[in-house]
Design a protein around this motif. Structure first.
Motif, PDB file in Angstrom:
ATOM      1  N   ALA A  76       0.840  -1.199   0.000  1.00 22.67           N
ATOM      2  CA  ALA A  76       0.000   0.000   0.000  1.00 22.67           C
ATOM      3  C   ALA A  76       0.875   1.248   0.000  1.00 22.67           C
ATOM      4  CB  ALA A  76      -0.904  -0.001   1.223  1.00 22.67           C
ATOM      5  N   GLY A  77       0.422   2.271  -0.700  1.00 23.45           N
ATOM      6  CA  GLY A  77       1.106   3.545  -0.666  1.00 23.45           C
ATOM      7  C   GLY A  77       2.253   3.694  -1.643  1.00 23.45           C
ATOM      8  N   THR A  78       2.453   2.728  -2.557  1.00 19.54           N
ATOM      9  CA  THR A  78       3.516   2.911  -3.538  1.00 19.54           C
ATOM     10  C   THR A  78       3.082   3.987  -4.522  1.00 19.54           C
ATOM     11  OG1 THR A  78       2.637   1.126  -4.898  1.00 19.54           O
ATOM     12  CG2 THR A  78       4.391   0.560  -3.356  1.00 19.54           C
ATOM     13  N   ALA A  79       4.020   4.773  -4.953  1.00 19.51           N
ATOM     14  CA  ALA A  79       3.702   5.887  -5.849  1.00 19.51           C
ATOM     15  C   ALA A  79       4.858   6.122  -6.803  1.00 19.51           C
ATOM     16  CB  ALA A  79       3.448   7.156  -5.034  1.00 19.51           C
ATOM     17  N   PRO A  80       4.544   6.600  -8.011  1.00 14.51           N
ATOM     18  CA  PRO A  80       5.601   6.809  -8.993  1.00 14.51           C
ATOM     19  C   PRO A  80       6.514   7.993  -8.693  1.00 14.51           C
ATOM     20  CG  PRO A  80       3.480   7.472  -9.893  1.00 14.51           C
ATOM     21  CD  PRO A  80       3.213   6.833  -8.546  1.00 14.51           C
ATOM     22  N   ASP A  81       6.229   8.793  -7.672  1.00 11.18           N
ATOM     23  CA  ASP A  81       7.069   9.953  -7.402  1.00 11.18           C
ATOM     24  C   ASP A  81       8.152   9.672  -6.359  1.00 11.18           C
ATOM     25  OD1 ASP A  81       5.324   9.687  -5.307  1.00 11.18           O
ATOM     26  OD2 ASP A  81       4.890  11.818  -5.142  1.00 11.18           O
ATOM     27  N   ARG A  82       8.331   8.429  -5.961  1.00 16.53           N
ATOM     28  CA  ARG A  82       9.366   8.104  -4.998  1.00 16.53           C
ATOM     29  C   ARG A  82      10.566   7.491  -5.707  1.00 16.53           C
ATOM     30  NH1 ARG A  82       8.388   3.393  -6.298  1.00 16.53           N
ATOM     31  NH2 ARG A  82       7.335   1.686  -5.368  1.00 16.53           N
ATOM     32  N   LYS A  83      11.730   7.645  -5.126  1.00 16.38           N
ATOM     33  CA  LYS A  83      12.947   7.071  -5.680  1.00 16.38           C
ATOM     34  C   LYS A  83      13.081   5.637  -5.203  1.00 16.38           C
ATOM     35  CE  LYS A  83      17.237   7.222  -7.368  1.00 16.38           C
ATOM     36  NZ  LYS A  83      17.361   5.995  -8.093  1.00 16.38           N
ATOM     37  N   ASN A  84      13.322   4.711  -6.121  1.00 12.36           N
ATOM     38  CA  ASN A  84      13.505   3.309  -5.766  1.00 12.36           C
ATOM     39  C   ASN A  84      14.895   3.085  -5.200  1.00 12.36           C
ATOM     40  OD1 ASN A  84      11.203   3.287  -7.420  1.00 12.36           O
ATOM     41  ND2 ASN A  84      11.563   1.175  -7.934  1.00 12.36           N
ATOM     42  N   ALA A 138      19.930   4.219 -20.574  1.00 13.60           N
ATOM     43  CA  ALA A 138      18.759   5.091 -20.572  1.00 13.60           C
ATOM     44  C   ALA A 138      17.897   4.693 -19.378  1.00 13.60           C
ATOM     45  CB  ALA A 138      17.966   4.945 -21.861  1.00 13.60           C
ATOM     46  N   CYS A 139      17.441   5.670 -18.605  1.00 17.70           N
ATOM     47  CA  CYS A 139      16.610   5.415 -17.431  1.00 17.70           C
ATOM     48  C   CYS A 139      15.136   5.526 -17.812  1.00 17.70           C
ATOM     49  CB  CYS A 139      16.921   6.419 -16.329  1.00 17.70           C
ATOM     50  SG  CYS A 139      18.601   6.246 -15.709  1.00 17.70           S
ATOM     51  N   LEU A 140      14.362   4.571 -17.309  1.00 12.49           N
ATOM     52  CA  LEU A 140      12.933   4.533 -17.586  1.00 12.49           C
ATOM     53  C   LEU A 140      12.180   4.177 -16.309  1.00 12.49           C
ATOM     54  CD1 LEU A 140      14.420   2.776 -20.246  1.00 12.49           C
ATOM     55  CD2 LEU A 140      12.325   3.768 -21.128  1.00 12.49           C
ATOM     56  N   ARG A 141      10.846   4.260 -16.384  1.00 13.61           N
ATOM     57  CA  ARG A 141       9.971   3.801 -15.295  1.00 13.61           C
ATOM     58  C   ARG A 141       8.924   2.869 -15.880  1.00 13.61           C
ATOM     59  NH1 ARG A 141      10.503   9.383 -13.615  1.00 13.61           N
ATOM     60  NH2 ARG A 141      11.615   9.421 -11.628  1.00 13.61           N
ATOM     61  N   ASP A 142       8.626   1.808 -15.140  1.00 12.45           N
ATOM     62  CA  ASP A 142       7.545   0.928 -15.555  1.00 12.45           C
ATOM     63  C   ASP A 142       6.218   1.595 -15.194  1.00 12.45           C
ATOM     64  OD1 ASP A 142       6.922   0.386 -12.846  1.00 12.45           O
ATOM     65  OD2 ASP A 142       7.978  -1.531 -12.859  1.00 12.45           O
ATOM     66  N   PRO A 143       5.070   0.985 -15.542  1.00 15.87           N
ATOM     67  CA  PRO A 143       3.787   1.644 -15.289  1.00 15.87           C
ATOM     68  C   PRO A 143       3.505   1.948 -13.815  1.00 15.87           C
ATOM     69  CG  PRO A 143       3.501  -0.045 -16.941  1.00 15.87           C
ATOM     70  CD  PRO A 143       4.900  -0.205 -16.401  1.00 15.87           C
ATOM     71  N   ALA A 144       4.170   1.268 -12.879  1.00 18.37           N
ATOM     72  CA  ALA A 144       3.976   1.549 -11.452  1.00 18.37           C
ATOM     73  C   ALA A 144       4.980   2.561 -10.924  1.00 18.37           C
ATOM     74  CB  ALA A 144       4.074   0.252 -10.647  1.00 18.37           C
ATOM     75  N   GLY A 145       5.842   3.092 -11.791  1.00 19.64           N
ATOM     76  CA  GLY A 145       6.807   4.095 -11.379  1.00 19.64           C
ATOM     77  C   GLY A 145       8.158   3.554 -10.944  1.00 19.64           C
ATOM     78  N   ASN A 146       8.352   2.238 -11.038  1.00 20.61           N
ATOM     79  CA  ASN A 146       9.635   1.643 -10.668  1.00 20.61           C
ATOM     80  C   ASN A 146      10.675   1.944 -11.739  1.00 20.61           C
ATOM     81  OD1 ASN A 146       8.771   0.112  -8.236  1.00 20.61           O
ATOM     82  ND2 ASN A 146       7.436  -0.853  -9.757  1.00 20.61           N
ATOM     83  N   GLU A 147      11.846   2.364 -11.296  1.00 25.91           N
ATOM     84  CA  GLU A 147      12.911   2.724 -12.215  1.00 25.91           C
ATOM     85  C   GLU A 147      13.656   1.500 -12.715  1.00 25.91           C
ATOM     86  OE1 GLU A 147      15.193   5.268  -9.727  1.00 25.91           O
ATOM     87  OE2 GLU A 147      13.464   6.526  -9.317  1.00 25.91           O
TER      88      GLU A 147
END
Length: 118
Positions: free
Chosen positions: A55-63, A101-110
């Motif tokens: 719960a609470g995972t968000a794409p604006d956090r750094k992995n 190249a850095c990317l994010r998956d649909p859940a925001g994971n880098e």
């Protein structure tokens, strides 16, 4: 060496394990399996990935952990375009280099597509 731990899986926190698992399965191949309460496992890809409902995972956090996925230099643009078409986004706010190249998956994971020296 017997005393050196071997990578068993990479665990990725997310809000919807099945949705994120399907994204990575389309990109890397393999088979999705239920791994227990709120965990989905991707078997048969280059490394096992476990998607864990948190719960609470968000794409604006750094992995604190991300995947580096190596491709031949000649195939880097094709690999990047393919994963973007599957729903990834560029993570230009982090960094890009001349070998990755850095990317994010649909859940925001880098994650990074890498093609430079090992």
């Amino acid at each position: 060496m017997d005393d050196v731990p071997q990578l068993a899986a990479v665990a990725i926190d997310c809000a919807d394990p099945w949705e994120l698992g399907r994204f990575w399965q389309r990109f890397l191949g393999g088979e999705l399996r239920a791994g227990g309460d709120e965990v989905v496992e991707l078997h048969g890809a280059t490394v096992r990935l476990d998607f864990c409902r948190v719960a609470g995972t968000a794409p604006d956090r750094k992995n604190p952990v991300h995947l580096d996925l190596r491709v031949p230099a000649a195939r880097r643009e094709a690999a990047i375009e393919r994963v973007l078409a599957l729903g990834a986004t560029r993570a230009l706010d982090i960094y890009d280099g001349d070998q990755w190249a850095c990317l994010r998956d649909p859940a925001g994971n880098e994650f990074c597509i890498v093609w430079g020296a090992a």
